[in-house]
Motif scaffolding. Structure first.
Motif, PDB file in Angstrom:
ATOM      1  N   VAL B 167      -0.067   7.766 -34.021  1.00  0.00           N
ATOM      2  CA  VAL B 167       0.167   8.680 -35.157  1.00  0.00           C
ATOM      3  C   VAL B 167       0.860   9.947 -34.644  1.00  0.00           C
ATOM      4  O   VAL B 167       0.543  11.054 -35.056  1.00  0.00           O
ATOM      5  CB  VAL B 167      -1.135   9.053 -35.898  1.00  0.00           C
ATOM      6  N   ARG B 168       1.827   9.787 -33.751  1.00  0.00           N
ATOM      7  CA  ARG B 168       2.577  10.955 -33.265  1.00  0.00           C
ATOM      8  C   ARG B 168       3.270  11.669 -34.412  1.00  0.00           C
ATOM      9  O   ARG B 168       3.676  11.047 -35.406  1.00  0.00           O
ATOM     10  CB  ARG B 168       3.633  10.484 -32.256  1.00  0.00           C
ATOM     11  N   LEU B 169       3.442  12.993 -34.273  1.00  0.00           N
ATOM     12  CA  LEU B 169       4.198  13.745 -35.279  1.00  0.00           C
ATOM     13  C   LEU B 169       5.668  13.728 -34.889  1.00  0.00           C
ATOM     14  O   LEU B 169       6.017  13.528 -33.728  1.00  0.00           O
ATOM     15  CB  LEU B 169       3.691  15.185 -35.357  1.00  0.00           C
ATOM     16  N   ASN B 170       6.503  13.970 -35.899  1.00  0.00           N
ATOM     17  CA  ASN B 170       7.935  14.014 -35.603  1.00  0.00           C
ATOM     18  C   ASN B 170       8.307  15.359 -34.974  1.00  0.00           C
ATOM     19  O   ASN B 170       7.445  16.222 -34.753  1.00  0.00           O
ATOM     20  CB  ASN B 170       8.746  13.742 -36.872  1.00  0.00           C
ATOM     21  N   GLY B 171       9.571  15.566 -34.705  1.00  0.00           N
ATOM     22  CA  GLY B 171      10.031  16.729 -33.961  1.00  0.00           C
ATOM     23  C   GLY B 171       9.624  18.061 -34.553  1.00  0.00           C
ATOM     24  O   GLY B 171       9.181  18.972 -33.842  1.00  0.00           O
ATOM     25  N   GLU B 172       9.696  18.187 -35.880  1.00  0.00           N
ATOM     26  CA  GLU B 172       9.382  19.499 -36.497  1.00  0.00           C
ATOM     27  C   GLU B 172       7.884  19.672 -36.708  1.00  0.00           C
ATOM     28  O   GLU B 172       7.452  20.666 -37.293  1.00  0.00           O
ATOM     29  CB  GLU B 172      10.084  19.632 -37.864  1.00  0.00           C
ATOM     30  N   LEU B 173       7.095  18.696 -36.319  1.00  0.00           N
ATOM     31  CA  LEU B 173       5.646  18.730 -36.533  1.00  0.00           C
ATOM     32  C   LEU B 173       5.288  18.858 -38.014  1.00  0.00           C
ATOM     33  O   LEU B 173       4.336  19.516 -38.381  1.00  0.00           O
ATOM     34  CB  LEU B 173       4.982  19.863 -35.748  1.00  0.00           C
ATOM     35  N   LYS B 174       6.099  18.252 -38.873  1.00  0.00           N
ATOM     36  CA  LYS B 174       5.838  18.359 -40.309  1.00  0.00           C
ATOM     37  C   LYS B 174       5.235  17.074 -40.881  1.00  0.00           C
ATOM     38  O   LYS B 174       4.581  17.093 -41.903  1.00  0.00           O
ATOM     39  CB  LYS B 174       7.152  18.657 -41.058  1.00  0.00           C
ATOM     40  N   ALA B 175       5.504  15.958 -40.247  1.00  0.00           N
ATOM     41  CA  ALA B 175       4.992  14.688 -40.753  1.00  0.00           C
ATOM     42  C   ALA B 175       4.875  13.718 -39.588  1.00  0.00           C
ATOM     43  O   ALA B 175       5.303  14.023 -38.473  1.00  0.00           O
ATOM     44  CB  ALA B 175       5.929  14.126 -41.825  1.00  0.00           C
ATOM     45  N   LEU B 176       4.267  12.568 -39.852  1.00  0.00           N
ATOM     46  CA  LEU B 176       4.147  11.568 -38.798  1.00  0.00           C
ATOM     47  C   LEU B 176       5.538  11.053 -38.425  1.00  0.00           C
ATOM     48  O   LEU B 176       6.405  10.902 -39.283  1.00  0.00           O
ATOM     49  CB  LEU B 176       3.295  10.383 -39.281  1.00  0.00           C
ATOM     50  N   ILE B 211      -5.513   5.871 -44.035  1.00  0.00           N
ATOM     51  CA  ILE B 211      -5.315   6.570 -42.761  1.00  0.00           C
ATOM     52  C   ILE B 211      -4.008   7.350 -42.801  1.00  0.00           C
ATOM     53  O   ILE B 211      -3.945   8.523 -42.418  1.00  0.00           O
ATOM     54  CB  ILE B 211      -5.306   5.556 -41.602  1.00  0.00           C
ATOM     55  N   ASN B 212      -2.953   6.693 -43.299  1.00  0.00           N
ATOM     56  CA  ASN B 212      -1.648   7.332 -43.318  1.00  0.00           C
ATOM     57  C   ASN B 212      -1.681   8.613 -44.143  1.00  0.00           C
ATOM     58  O   ASN B 212      -1.233   9.675 -43.685  1.00  0.00           O
ATOM     59  CB  ASN B 212      -0.621   6.359 -43.884  1.00  0.00           C
ATOM     60  N   ASP B 213      -2.224   8.520 -45.370  1.00  0.00           N
ATOM     61  CA  ASP B 213      -2.234   9.696 -46.241  1.00  0.00           C
ATOM     62  C   ASP B 213      -3.017  10.836 -45.616  1.00  0.00           C
ATOM     63  O   ASP B 213      -2.575  11.993 -45.632  1.00  0.00           O
ATOM     64  CB  ASP B 213      -2.834   9.329 -47.609  1.00  0.00           C
ATOM     65  N   ALA B 214      -4.175  10.513 -45.053  1.00  0.00           N
ATOM     66  CA  ALA B 214      -5.005  11.563 -44.474  1.00  0.00           C
ATOM     67  C   ALA B 214      -4.333  12.161 -43.247  1.00  0.00           C
ATOM     68  O   ALA B 214      -4.308  13.388 -43.064  1.00  0.00           O
ATOM     69  CB  ALA B 214      -6.370  11.001 -44.113  1.00  0.00           C
ATOM     70  N   ALA B 215      -3.732  11.299 -42.411  1.00  0.00           N
ATOM     71  CA  ALA B 215      -3.096  11.799 -41.194  1.00  0.00           C
ATOM     72  C   ALA B 215      -1.856  12.620 -41.527  1.00  0.00           C
ATOM     73  O   ALA B 215      -1.611  13.676 -40.925  1.00  0.00           O
ATOM     74  CB  ALA B 215      -2.732  10.627 -40.286  1.00  0.00           C
ATOM     75  N   GLN B 216      -1.068  12.173 -42.499  1.00  0.00           N
ATOM     76  CA  GLN B 216       0.124  12.921 -42.913  1.00  0.00           C
ATOM     77  C   GLN B 216      -0.248  14.325 -43.362  1.00  0.00           C
ATOM     78  O   GLN B 216       0.485  15.287 -43.124  1.00  0.00           O
ATOM     79  CB  GLN B 216       0.822  12.223 -44.091  1.00  0.00           C
ATOM     80  N   ALA B 217      -1.389  14.453 -44.045  1.00  0.00           N
ATOM     81  CA  ALA B 217      -1.769  15.757 -44.578  1.00  0.00           C
ATOM     82  C   ALA B 217      -2.419  16.624 -43.497  1.00  0.00           C
ATOM     83  O   ALA B 217      -2.143  17.822 -43.393  1.00  0.00           O
ATOM     84  CB  ALA B 217      -2.721  15.574 -45.753  1.00  0.00           C
ATOM     85  N   LEU B 218      -3.266  15.988 -42.697  1.00  0.00           N
ATOM     86  CA  LEU B 218      -4.105  16.787 -41.793  1.00  0.00           C
ATOM     87  C   LEU B 218      -3.394  17.145 -40.487  1.00  0.00           C
ATOM     88  O   LEU B 218      -3.425  18.302 -40.046  1.00  0.00           O
ATOM     89  CB  LEU B 218      -5.394  16.011 -41.500  1.00  0.00           C
ATOM     90  N   LEU B 219      -2.741  16.181 -39.859  1.00  0.00           N
ATOM     91  CA  LEU B 219      -2.246  16.409 -38.503  1.00  0.00           C
ATOM     92  C   LEU B 219      -1.219  17.538 -38.395  1.00  0.00           C
ATOM     93  O   LEU B 219      -1.278  18.325 -37.452  1.00  0.00           O
ATOM     94  CB  LEU B 219      -1.711  15.101 -37.913  1.00  0.00           C
ATOM     95  N   PRO B 220      -0.263  17.680 -39.340  1.00  0.00           N
ATOM     96  CA  PRO B 220       0.669  18.809 -39.227  1.00  0.00           C
ATOM     97  C   PRO B 220      -0.038  20.173 -39.267  1.00  0.00           C
ATOM     98  O   PRO B 220       0.461  21.144 -38.704  1.00  0.00           O
ATOM     99  CB  PRO B 220       1.594  18.634 -40.429  1.00  0.00           C
ATOM    100  N   ARG B 221      -1.164  20.254 -39.951  1.00  0.00           N
ATOM    101  CA  ARG B 221      -1.906  21.519 -39.961  1.00  0.00           C
ATOM    102  C   ARG B 221      -2.724  21.687 -38.691  1.00  0.00           C
ATOM    103  O   ARG B 221      -2.945  22.789 -38.208  1.00  0.00           O
ATOM    104  CB  ARG B 221      -2.882  21.546 -41.136  1.00  0.00           C
ATOM    105  N   LEU B 222      -3.184  20.547 -38.185  1.00  0.00           N
ATOM    106  CA  LEU B 222      -4.137  20.608 -37.086  1.00  0.00           C
ATOM    107  C   LEU B 222      -3.455  20.888 -35.753  1.00  0.00           C
ATOM    108  O   LEU B 222      -3.903  21.735 -34.971  1.00  0.00           O
ATOM    109  CB  LEU B 222      -4.877  19.263 -37.032  1.00  0.00           C
ATOM    110  N   LEU B 223      -2.355  20.190 -35.509  1.00  0.00           N
ATOM    111  CA  LEU B 223      -1.781  20.210 -34.166  1.00  0.00           C
ATOM    112  C   LEU B 223      -1.389  21.598 -33.657  1.00  0.00           C
ATOM    113  O   LEU B 223      -1.674  21.935 -32.507  1.00  0.00           O
ATOM    114  CB  LEU B 223      -0.594  19.233 -34.101  1.00  0.00           C
ATOM    115  N   PRO B 224      -0.745  22.467 -34.506  1.00  0.00           N
ATOM    116  CA  PRO B 224      -0.387  23.797 -33.996  1.00  0.00           C
ATOM    117  C   PRO B 224      -1.614  24.628 -33.632  1.00  0.00           C
ATOM    118  O   PRO B 224      -1.503  25.603 -32.883  1.00  0.00           O
ATOM    119  CB  PRO B 224       0.373  24.427 -35.162  1.00  0.00           C
TER     120      PRO B 224
END
Lengths: 220, 233, 388
Positions: B167-176, B211-224
């Motif tokens: 579930v890596r994020l893309n370059g801008e850290l905005k989405a998976l 999983i996808n919906d939750a990860a798409q929403a949560l991970l961009p907020r979480l990672l920074p």
């Protein structure tokens, strides 16, 4: 009934009140009330038993309270009063089940809250408890509640045995048992209920036939 | 109506308004007392139950977790320790951080949900920041067909998908970088795909979508903000 | 000896007009249906070996035993000699996988007769096709076993059972995939052509499906053979040709329209027609006299409904096969279809007079159960000395 002492007759009457719901007017098999939880939550014996006991608790408490207040409550507002009383005890049961087990709470789902609108409870409050003293009302409600529990258990046990090969979670046939998936799906509830009703109807008919053969007056 | 009647002889036709209101009030008070009593009496036990269930679910997706802290991520990207109440503003996502015995962050557990065959399938998944992947899932609730849909609980081949689901994020850290998706049984080629159970495709897809919906929403907020929760508070 | 047809030389009959020819008895029709099913059963056994043979025997025996029990206890009318339970059993066996565990087959046979027939009062009173009621039950109860097909024409099929057939009662059947693996036949897939199309997007050619002979396809008896047997029944007027034609026409048309719109996502109509149980269902299941409409117009509507539903279920539901549910839904709609397709009696319609519906609810050629039952006593009264 034939006893002469008033004490024995009163005990008989109490026993009569108790067995009315347990057998003669069984809510599930005779009156066919409360079909919604009957068909929906009886996928296993544990679920069926806890649902039945929860309903029995609400039934006994609310009937006792309704009976206590029967002289105070004006008939214009009686339905509102009954519903408030029933809803109260359903809430209590709701908390109690959460306290005991969250897994059970999840399995029973919305059907715990739906006890409020179970027609047995409002029906007994209106038809029996509001006209009888608290002791009689409680005994009758206990009979009804246990009758409902027995009915639910009868369904839940068969559905769990066929649907999962176990009873109370204890495996009966070993690991190779082939579960009958339909039994834990909604249609299974109808099949099992229908089979029980069929069985009771057959028994009743047989009893009548035997009685008819034995009494010569009937034959003549 | 306004004439007060004697309480010992209530008129059969007309009950005074005050009597009705008084009765209802009395009943409501009595019932209120019972309810509040039951609530107060059961509250601690219920909360204890909930905590045990939650911890059990989290330790299933993140085995070895010693301490669990609830967090919430607001829609603006702020991360704070969850207050325990339900009064967070809309858009807030809740998740749990799990720490090992040494107090280091082991992973994040969060919940996702999607419509399955019969009802909503709710899954809890464990996310490991180290590999940027999902390392385990557990089903929180579902009502799928026994024998078919409920294989998601037991099918080892299916569960193997979630040992390292990318579930890596893309370059801008905005989405998976790659959408997590359930694919037809036997056609999994990439680490972000889920090999569906043959015959239970709809349920498998629901797990993937949840999983996808939750990860798409949560991970961009979480990672920074990962350092913020990096160690046991 | 009940079934012996009225011999013209046996007794002199004196009757007043009208001189109607002897009505066909239910037994006669049913017996002929059984005869026409025998070649299909033979082909099924040829395809799958002794497992198929035992499956047919066990399921039919279960149907007959159940029928006998309910007739004996007085719950349902009819008798074993009317062959209807035999037909139910054979059809049920033909719709189930050849390696279906025998105990599950017995359950299906019991449910078919008990729930599909005895509950409604016996032959002629059933609302749904009994064989399909039995199949619907086991489909819901044992969804895995009913979807487990094995390849046809396996070597050694006449000497060895498919292992799943011989499962102990109430126990999980043996794994056929492992069995095929052990026989080094992994390359042969046990999936039916419909399942392959639905889940893997692989189409089988219509010609192969039509004969069922080539390869090791996991299919039922050849559609060509079923059509031939159906033509025999239709020519001898044991079956109405309108219903199968309407089903095939409607299913073909629906599939063809969808194929014309988007040839990439929908298979060609011939694949739809010859795969699965569509032909068997159209010829033998949907034409069950008690559960299909009796008005000619109604037959067309009924058939068209079943064909349409079959294709829609196959395309848009989670199931690969839809014939069973389509026919059961058609059965349920039958009384309604009969009501709206009542023929207008001669003289009742005109420009000036409002159109009136006929008052008789039955097709003239329809043989009711009462009539059929009435045959034997009538015969007795005409020939008092003869033993029937």
């Amino acid at each position: 009934m034939s006893q002469s002492t008033p004490n024995a007759s009163a005990r008989n009457q109490t026993w009569d009140e108790f067995t009315e719901g347990l057998w003669r007017q069984n809510p599930v098999f005779v009156m066919m009330l409360g079909m919604c939880p009957t068909l929906a939550v009886t996928v296993s014996a544990v679920n069926a038993l806890s649902m039945g006991l929860a309903t029995a608790f609400v039934l006994v408490c609310s009937c006792a309270l309704v009976s206590l207040m029967r002289k105070v409550v004006p008939k214009e507002v009686r339905i509102a009063t009954y519903i408030v009383i029933i809803a109260t005890f359903v809430t209590v049961v709701d908390y109690a089940i959460q306290m005991v087990s969250l897994a059970l709470y999840d399995a029973l789902g919305a059907f715990i809250q739906l006890i409020v609108v179970n027609c047995i409870i409002l029906g007994r409050a209106e038809a029996h408890a509001s006209k009888n003293p608290p002791w009689v009302a409680s005994v009758n409600a206990l009979g009804m509640g246990l009758g409902f529990t027995v009915g639910l258990f009868a369904l839940g046990a068969v559905r769990e045995i066929l649907g999962a090969g176990s009873l109370f979670g204890i495996s009966l046939f070993g690991a190779d048992f082939q579960p009958w998936v339909v039994m834990v799906l909604p249609p299974g509830g109808f099949f099992v209920l229908g089979s029980w009703l069929l069985g009771f109807a057959w028994w009743e008919k047989r009893k009548q036939r035997l009685a008819g053969l034995q009494t010569p007056a009937e034959r003549g | 109506m306004s004439q007060p009647t004697t309480p010992t002889l209530p008129a059969p036709q007309a009950t005074p308004t005050t009597t009705m209101i008084l009765t209802l009030g009395l009943v409501a008070t009595l019932c209120g007392l019972i309810i509040v009593g039951a609530y107060e009496g059961s509250l601690s036990a219920v909360q204890e139950n909930r905590r045990i269930v939650l911890e059990r679910a989290i330790s299933k997706v993140l085995p070895g977790a010693e301490r669990i802290v609830g967090y919430q991520a607001s829609s603006g990207g702020e991360i704070a320790v969850a207050d325990g109440g339900d009064n967070s503003p809309p858009g807030t996502l809740r998740f749990h951080a799990a720490y090992d015995a040494g107090g280091a962050l082991m992973g994040i557990a969060a919940e996702g949900a999607a419509k399955g065959y019969a009802d909503t399938v709710r899954v809890m998944f464990g996310y490991s920041p180290k590999c940027q992947c999902i390392v385990g899932i557990g089903v929180v609730s579902m009502r799928e067909t026994p024998g078919i849909g409920d294989k998601i609980l037991t099918d080892q081949e299916f569960l193997a998908n979630f040992k390292a689901l990318d579930v890596r994020l893309n370059g801008e850290l905005k989405a998976l970088a790659n959408e997590v998706k359930a694919v037809k049984h036997g056609s999994k080629t990439n680490p972000w795909q889920i090999d569906a159970i043959s015959g239970a495709t709809i349920t498998s897809r629901a797990v993937g979508k949840g999983i996808n919906d939750a990860a798409q929403a949560l991970l961009p907020r979480l990672l920074p903000n990962l350092e913020k929760i990096g160690k046991n508070p | 000896m009940k079934n012996k047809p009225l011999h013209p030389g046996a007794a002199v009959e004196i009757r007043s007009a009208p001189h109607v020819k002897a009505p066909r008895s239910v037994e006669q029709i049913m017996r002929n249906v059984v005869y026409s099913l025998l070649p299909i059963c033979g082909f099924f056994v040829f395809q799958y070996g002794i497992s198929a043979a035992f499956s047919i025997v066990a399921i039919t025996a279960s149907c007959l035993a159940t029928e006998r029990f309910f007739v004996k206890t007085g719950t349902q009318s009819g008798s074993l000699s009317d062959f209807s339970a035999t037909i139910t059993g054979i059809l049920l066996a033909l719709t189930l996988p050849p390696g279906f565990p025998l105990w599950m087959g017995a359950v299906a046979g019991f449910i078919a007769i008990a729930l599909g027939k005895a509950l409604f009062g016996g032959i002629g009173f059933n609302v749904f096709n009994p064989a399909l009621v039995g199949r619907a039950f086991v489909q819901a109860a044992f969804p895995v076993a009913i979807a487990t097909y094995t390849p046809s024409f396996l070597p050694g099929r006449f000497g060895e059972f498919i292992p799943s057939s011989l499962a102990w009662p109430l126990m999980v059947p043996a794994d056929t995939v492992a069995w095929l693996h052990a026989k080094q036949l992994d390359a042969l897939s046990g999936a039916t052509p419909l399942a392959k199309w639905k889940f893997d997007g692989i189409l089988a050619s219509a010609g192969e499906l039509l004969s069922s002979m080539s390869g090791h396809m996991a299919v039922g008896p050849s559609p060509v053979l079923i059509i031939l047997c159906g033509v025999y029944l239709a020519l001898r007027r044991f079956m109405d040709w309108r219903i199968p034609l309407a089903i095939v026409g409607s299913a073909g048309l629906t599939a063809w329209i969808l194929f014309a719109i988007d040839p990439h996502s929908y298979p060609n109509p011939f694949f739809m027609l010859f795969s699965g149980g569509l032909i068997l269902g159209a010829v033998y299941m949907a034409t069950d006299m008690a559960t299909s409409p009796v008005t000619p117009g109604g037959m067309w509507v009924y058939g068209a409904l079943i064909g349409l539903l079959t294709v829609l279920i196959r395309y848009y539901s989670g199931l690969p096969e839809g014939v069973m549910y389509a026919i059961l839904l058609g059965n349920a709609a039958t009384p309604l279809i009969e009501r709206i397709t009542q023929p207008t009696p001669f003289g009742k319609s005109g420009l000036l007079s409002p159109k009136r519906r006929a008052t008789y609810p039955l097709h003239p050629e329809y043989i009711s159960r009462e009539e059929a039952n009435a045959v034997t006593p009538k015969k007795k009264s005409f020939k008092p000395g003869k033993k029937s």
